[in-house]
Structure formats: C-alpha cells, structure tokens
Design a protein around this motif. Structure first.
Motif, PDB file in Angstrom:
ATOM      1  N   ARG A  64      47.462  30.765  34.885  1.00 23.52           N
ATOM      2  CA  ARG A  64      47.076  31.314  33.583  1.00 23.52           C
ATOM      3  C   ARG A  64      47.393  30.315  32.477  1.00 23.52           C
ATOM      4  O   ARG A  64      46.589  30.098  31.574  1.00 23.52           O
ATOM      5  CB  ARG A  64      47.785  32.646  33.323  1.00 23.52           C
ATOM      6  N   LEU A 111      40.819  36.424  31.183  1.00 24.43           N
ATOM      7  CA  LEU A 111      41.808  35.621  30.453  1.00 24.43           C
ATOM      8  C   LEU A 111      41.985  36.172  29.037  1.00 24.43           C
ATOM      9  O   LEU A 111      43.089  36.196  28.502  1.00 24.43           O
ATOM     10  CB  LEU A 111      41.401  34.149  30.420  1.00 24.43           C
ATOM     11  N   PHE A 135      43.973  38.280  33.933  1.00 26.00           N
ATOM     12  CA  PHE A 135      43.818  37.031  34.677  1.00 26.00           C
ATOM     13  C   PHE A 135      44.648  37.067  35.959  1.00 26.00           C
ATOM     14  O   PHE A 135      45.807  37.473  35.947  1.00 26.00           O
ATOM     15  CB  PHE A 135      44.249  35.847  33.806  1.00 26.00           C
ATOM     16  N   SER A 141      40.952  34.193  39.230  1.00 19.46           N
ATOM     17  CA  SER A 141      40.103  34.349  38.052  1.00 19.46           C
ATOM     18  C   SER A 141      39.539  33.010  37.593  1.00 19.46           C
ATOM     19  O   SER A 141      40.077  31.950  37.905  1.00 19.46           O
ATOM     20  CB  SER A 141      40.901  34.965  36.904  1.00 19.46           C
TER      21      SER A 141
END
Length: 93
Positions: A7, A34, A39, A43
């Motif tokens: 992330r 996101l 997320f 992803s």
C-alpha cells in the motif's frame, strides 16, 4: 505487513503519477480500493484521468504511467470514454 508495504509503494506511485500528469495539465483522480481504504495484497491502482486541453495523447499518458508504476498494475480510465452516468457511478456521486 506485506499489504502495508505494498500500500505504501502504491501510494508513492500514485503521488508520482499525480505530480507528473498534473504538471502536464491533466486532471487525475485516485479511485478504487487505494482511494477508499480497501487496498489488499492483490490490488492495483485505479486512476481516472481527464485529458481535457492538455494536448497529451493517450499513448503519452500511458508511457508516463508505465514508467512510474514500478511493479504495481495501474488501471487508467479516461474520463472522455465515460458517459455522465458511468462517471457518476464510478465516483459514487
């Protein structure tokens, strides 16, 4: 931990893409997992871009995004390709 690292990388990629495309005159919006905190390890980054009067071609935008994206997949959606109702649904308006 792996998701948090991914992330953080995705956010760094987003900020780089946003800065480069914004400097070129494009309006860009982060959408998807996101943007809304969902997320995960698998992803991608979903970006809505408005070419407007920037003068950039889609292929030039694709090159900028590809260069910045590192190992994270980016889904680039051009606002010009959407109907108003599709845009509203995408943005949750």
């Amino acid at each position: 931990r792996r998701v948090a690292i991914r992330r953080d990388v995705a956010l760094a990629v987003w900020h780089e893409i946003k800065a480069e495309l914004g400097a070129a005159g494009l309006e860009v919006t982060l959408i998807g997992s996101l943007a809304d905190g969902r997320f995960s390890a698998h992803s991608d980054i979903d970006i809505l871009a408005k070419l407007g009067d920037s003068g950039l071609s889609r292929s030039a935008v694709d090159r900028i995004v590809s260069k910045a994206s590192r190992d994270i997949s980016v889904d680039l959606i051009f606002q010009e390709d959407l109907t108003q109702s599709d845009l509203e649904a995408l943005l949750g308006a």
